[in-house]
Design an enzyme around this catalytic site. Structure first.
Site, PDB file in Angstrom:
ATOM      1  N   CYS A   2       0.825  -1.207   0.000  1.00  6.34           N
ATOM      2  CA  CYS A   2       0.000   0.000   0.000  1.00  6.34           C
ATOM      3  C   CYS A   2       0.862   1.260   0.000  1.00  6.34           C
ATOM      4  O   CYS A   2       1.978   1.260   0.516  1.00  6.34           O
ATOM      5  CB  CYS A   2      -0.867   0.032   1.247  1.00  6.34           C
ATOM      6  N   ARG A  27       5.216  -0.156  -6.234  1.00  9.77           N
ATOM      7  CA  ARG A  27       5.175  -0.971  -5.023  1.00  9.77           C
ATOM      8  C   ARG A  27       4.121  -2.079  -5.121  1.00  9.77           C
ATOM      9  O   ARG A  27       4.126  -3.001  -4.320  1.00  9.77           O
ATOM     10  CB  ARG A  27       4.861  -0.090  -3.813  1.00  9.77           C
ATOM     11  N   TRP A  75      -3.106  -2.548  -1.455  1.00  9.72           N
ATOM     12  CA  TRP A  75      -2.773  -3.929  -1.802  1.00  9.72           C
ATOM     13  C   TRP A  75      -3.590  -4.779  -0.834  1.00  9.72           C
ATOM     14  O   TRP A  75      -3.338  -4.778   0.370  1.00  9.72           O
ATOM     15  CB  TRP A  75      -1.273  -4.165  -1.632  1.00  9.72           C
ATOM     16  N   ASN A  99      -1.756   2.171   5.957  1.00  7.43           N
ATOM     17  CA  ASN A  99      -0.872   1.060   5.564  1.00  7.43           C
ATOM     18  C   ASN A  99      -0.646   0.207   6.799  1.00  7.43           C
ATOM     19  O   ASN A  99      -0.464   0.743   7.890  1.00  7.43           O
ATOM     20  CB  ASN A  99       0.498   1.586   5.104  1.00  7.43           C
ATOM     21  N   GLY A 100      -0.596  -1.114   6.609  1.00 11.13           N
ATOM     22  CA  GLY A 100      -0.343  -1.993   7.762  1.00 11.13           C
ATOM     23  C   GLY A 100      -1.531  -2.897   8.020  1.00 11.13           C
ATOM     24  O   GLY A 100      -2.448  -2.994   7.186  1.00 11.13           O
ATOM     25  N   GLU A 479      17.492 -18.725  -6.634  1.00 16.80           N
ATOM     26  CA  GLU A 479      17.202 -17.363  -7.074  1.00 16.80           C
ATOM     27  C   GLU A 479      16.641 -17.358  -8.510  1.00 16.80           C
ATOM     28  O   GLU A 479      15.684 -16.652  -8.807  1.00 16.80           O
ATOM     29  CB  GLU A 479      18.472 -16.503  -6.954  1.00 16.80           C
ATOM     30  N   LYS A 483      12.931 -15.988  -9.554  1.00 18.57           N
ATOM     31  CA  LYS A 483      12.798 -14.898 -10.527  1.00 18.57           C
ATOM     32  C   LYS A 483      11.836 -15.295 -11.635  1.00 18.57           C
ATOM     33  O   LYS A 483      10.964 -14.545 -12.018  1.00 18.57           O
ATOM     34  CB  LYS A 483      14.181 -14.570 -11.085  1.00 18.57           C
ATOM     35  N   GLU A 486       8.049 -15.697 -10.324  1.00 21.18           N
ATOM     36  CA  GLU A 486       7.318 -14.520  -9.853  1.00 21.18           C
ATOM     37  C   GLU A 486       6.871 -13.605 -10.984  1.00 21.18           C
ATOM     38  O   GLU A 486       5.865 -12.923 -10.855  1.00 21.18           O
ATOM     39  CB  GLU A 486       8.104 -13.747  -8.788  1.00 21.18           C
ATOM     40  N   HIS A 502      15.601 -38.383  -4.679  1.00 21.52           N
ATOM     41  CA  HIS A 502      14.801 -38.725  -3.504  1.00 21.52           C
ATOM     42  C   HIS A 502      13.338 -38.337  -3.682  1.00 21.52           C
ATOM     43  O   HIS A 502      12.616 -38.211  -2.692  1.00 21.52           O
ATOM     44  CB  HIS A 502      15.428 -38.088  -2.259  1.00 21.52           C
ATOM     45  N   LYS A 601       6.164  -4.557  -4.048  1.00 25.23           N
ATOM     46  CA  LYS A 601       7.612  -4.363  -3.999  1.00 25.23           C
ATOM     47  C   LYS A 601       8.136  -4.521  -2.585  1.00 25.23           C
ATOM     48  O   LYS A 601       9.186  -5.091  -2.360  1.00 25.23           O
ATOM     49  CB  LYS A 601       7.964  -2.973  -4.548  1.00 25.23           C
TER      50      LYS A 601
HETATM   51  O1  M6R Z   1      12.857  -5.492   0.533  1.00 26.62           O
HETATM   52  P1  M6R Z   1      13.339  -6.871   0.860  1.00 26.62           P
HETATM   53  O2  M6R Z   1      14.702  -7.157   0.285  1.00 26.62           O
HETATM   54  O3  M6R Z   1      13.288  -7.173   2.326  1.00 26.62           O
HETATM   55  O4  M6R Z   1      12.327  -7.833   0.141  1.00 26.62           O
HETATM   56  C1  M6R Z   1      12.421  -9.218   0.291  1.00 26.62           C
HETATM   57  C2  M6R Z   1      11.548  -9.943  -0.711  1.00 26.62           C
HETATM   58  O5  M6R Z   1      10.222  -9.548  -0.568  1.00 26.62           O
HETATM   59  C3  M6R Z   1      11.984  -9.684  -2.152  1.00 26.62           C
HETATM   60  O6  M6R Z   1      13.316 -10.040  -2.350  1.00 26.62           O
HETATM   61  C4  M6R Z   1      11.097 -10.501  -3.114  1.00 26.62           C
HETATM   62  O7  M6R Z   1      11.312 -11.862  -2.939  1.00 26.62           O
HETATM   63  C5  M6R Z   1      11.350 -10.092  -4.554  1.00 26.62           C
HETATM   64  N1  M6R Z   1      10.109  -9.907  -5.219  1.00 26.62           N
HETATM   65  C6  M6R Z   1      12.114 -11.107  -5.329  1.00 26.62           C
HETATM   66  O8  M6R Z   1      12.351 -10.700  -6.626  1.00 26.62           O
END
Ligand code: M6R
Length: 606
Positions: A2, A27, A75, A99-100, A479, A483, A486, A502, A601
């Site tokens: 948000c 965000r 959000w 927010n929150g 990673e 990527k 997502e 396994h 974000k």
């Molecule tokens: O702001 P942060 O680094 O704490 O965020 C952590 C994760 O939310 C962030 O890395 C998320 O996994 C990304 N979307 C990955 O690309």
């Protein structure tokens, strides 16, 4: 996540709110709304979907005209994305953006219903708005103080009271909020980029502070109405850095920014050829004395932590545990006073990572934060901070933040290994020099971009993928997999290659793409066997390896070579094709690269 904005001044408030909200779009959000004082009434407009929907609605129906108001991008947490659940929420007398998450909102709602209040949305926020209304007796600060005493959870609030048409009230706990300071105009925002087009000056609102914002002044008081005097901060955030600069997407721009980001992050921390992290108080002496390290983070930042674990354990022979923050905070970890807890976060606002920091403090451990956003909550609360200098990362998919986080992990590992006597000064200098060359090598690695685009074209019809690796390559396969899934919405899993047998190998069938990361010399033979195993079960194999690696004919369907470097440093280069594959697969699928569905974000809620 948000976004909050607010404005009091001479300009057209609705335009300012919309402009400011547009800077927070990255965000992630699913609805937007504004509340503006118009002819002494609070005029509220909101709309599900993108900000442009709200803008269209305002143009076609009613665009509030006024000079003071609040805005929000939501959000969804409590209640689906809809016009009704969008913020602002309130009554005839009060309107708020939030927010929150309010944890005890059900109890508050029950109480308010017993007092005759009715609710139109499913949100937790509406209960705060109505509680403010309940306590409001003409004095906004009194209402805020009484409301906060009843509320449990995280919040940043922008509040309008109908009787105070030139005024915004603000308060926060566990959710960031800043007050922007202009000439005869002032702002509120959950993030600096929202107000940068108007001012670089801002106040950081701290917990238990209540801000009263008018066009000509900002006042702060505590919950006992005692005045607080605060210092104005100056943001040096580069406005251009938050623009696409000729690239089609922020993600691609940010991938290409990695050489500069890494250079800017490590160069000031190399003194006479040796790593030097003393800026935050990490000295050779302190590094020698830590019994154990805990690295805690979420998502991509956690993967940087996994790389850190492998490297620190290998070079500095110190035990490192890596935890997903949302697990760490609830698993009752055994933390001693002489342990160091390292939290890694691009945004510095991730709720679970912040909670992990609090837990570490409660247990008496020192916390080192590796954070990208200056002045963020995590940076402010940690005992020591090492800022990564990646510049603003706008794309939801984290790329350059990962590289700079890893680069700091390397400096830490080298310095610790030297401090503990596991490597000589000469070796430490050699490794540090190798790290200094990485920005140029990343640049060179970008030459694989066309190949990655070609490989991506082979993936777009896949239902599911496997990423496999061993050791540091396993960390990178995690990673790569995150990527891809997502942003391209193609299911993928990362697996330690040796673990395939396994259970997971039964998933492999004709044509299933398997991306193997194979850069670690001592694990190469075993890794190749694992690739052969999947290949012989029909997998379409794509292997990321060092330049010049030779494989038996017919085993690899596609290989992507990256410059050859010391094994331990390979993740800094291996990540590039993994990011590019995810990027191009998503582009070829025609999806929204920078703003994938359901994601935000910065994840400021649990
Ligand atoms: O702001 P942060 O680094 O704490 O965020 C952590 C994760 O939310 C962030 O890395 C998320 O996994 C990304 N979307 C990955 O690309």
């Amino acid at each position: 996540m948000c976004g909050i904005v607010g404005y009091a001044g001479e300009r057209d408030c609705t335009e300012v709110l919309l402009n400011a909200l547009s800077k927070l779009e990255y965000r992630g959000y699913d609805s937007a709304g504004i509340a503006v004082f118009e002819k002494n009434q609070i005029s509220v407009e909101k709309s599900k979907g993108e900000l442009k929907n709200l803008r269209e609605k305002l143009e076609n129906e009613h665009k509030p005209e006024g000079h003071c108001g609040i805005g929000h991008t939501r959000w969804a947490t409590h209640g689906e994305p809809s016009d009704i659940n969008s913020h602002p929420h309130g009554s005839k007398r009060v309107s708020i953006v939030h927010n929150g998450i309010i944890e005890n909102y059900k109890d508050i709602k029950k109480f308010l219903i017993s007092k005759g209040y009715t609710f139109e949305s499913e949100t937790d926020t509406e209960t705060v708005a109505k509680l403010l209304d309940y306590y409001y007796n003409g004095d906004p600060i009194d209402a805020v103080v009484k409301t906060l005493a009843d509320v449990r959870g995280a919040y940043a609030l922008g509040i309008l009271f109908k009787d105070y048409p030139d005024c915004i009230y603000s308060v926060r706990k566990d959710s960031p909020l800043i007050i922007g300071v202009g000439e005869n105009e002032n702002f509120i925002a959950s993030d600096v980029p929202a107000i940068l087009q108007y001012t670089r000056k801002y106040y950081l609102l701290e917990e238990n502070e209540i801000a009263t914002i008018k066009a000509d002044r900002v006042e702060f008081c505590d919950i006992h109405k005692q005045q607080i005097v605060k210092e104005v901060q100056l943001s040096n955030l580069d406005m251009d850095a938050a623009e696409k600069g000729g690239y089609e997407h922020f993600m691609l721009k940010e991938i290409h920014e990695q050489p500069t980001a890494v250079k800017t992050t490590i160069a000031p921390r190399i003194v006479n050829g040796m790593p030097d992290l003393s800026e935050c108080g990490l000295t050779a002496e302190s590094l020698k004395n830590y019994r154990k390290l805990f690295i805690v983070a979420c998502g991509t930042a956690m993967h940087a932590g996994v790389v850190g674990k492998y490297v620190i354990e290998k070079l500095a022979r110190t035990e490192v545990t890596v935890d997903i923050a949302s697990e760490f905070r609830y698993r009752d970890p055994i933390i001693e006073k002489d342990d160091l807890v390292i939290v890694i976060s691009q945004s510095g606002e991730t709720a679970d990572t912040k909670a992990a920091l609090h837990l570490a403090h409660d247990r008496g451990a020192k916390v080192l934060a590796i954070v990208n956003v200056k002045g963020s909550s995590i940076a402010r609360e940690a005992d020591m901070v090492l800022y990564t200098h990646a510049g603003p990362e706008i794309s939801v998919a984290s790329t350059k933040a990962f590289s700079v986080q890893m680069s700091v992990m390397y400096l830490l590992a080298f310095e610790m290994a030297y401090a503990k006597g596991f490597i000589s000064e000469e070796e430490c200098k050699r490794l540090t020099a190798e790290l200094s060359n990485i920005p140029d090598l990343i640049e060179k690695t970008m030459e694989c971009e066309d190949k990655c685009q070609y490989v991506a074209s082979k993936l777009i019809t896949a239902q599911s993928l496997l990423y496999i690796g061993r050791g540091l390559d396993y960390a990178l396969s995690m990673e790569g997999s995150l990527k891809l899934k997502e942003i391209s919405y193609i299911h993928s899993e990362s697996y330690a290659a040796g673990e395939l047998k396994h259970g997971t190998i039964s998933l492999v069938e004709e044509g299933m793409p398997v991306i193997g990361v194979a850069t670690q010399s001592d694990l190469m033979e075993k890794m190749v066997s694992n690739i052969v195993e999947v290949k012989s079960r029909g997998a379409f194999t794509i292997t990321v390896c060092k330049e010049g690696t030779e494989f038996s004919e017919g085993v690899m369907d596609e290989t992507i070579e990256v410059p050859a470097l010391e094994d331990v440093l390979m993740p800094m280069l291996t990540v590039i094709p993994l990011q590019l594959i995810a990027y191009y697969t998503t582009v070829l699928k025609g999806l929204n690269v920078d703003k994938p569905r359901n994601l935000a974000k910065s994840v400021t809620v649990e």
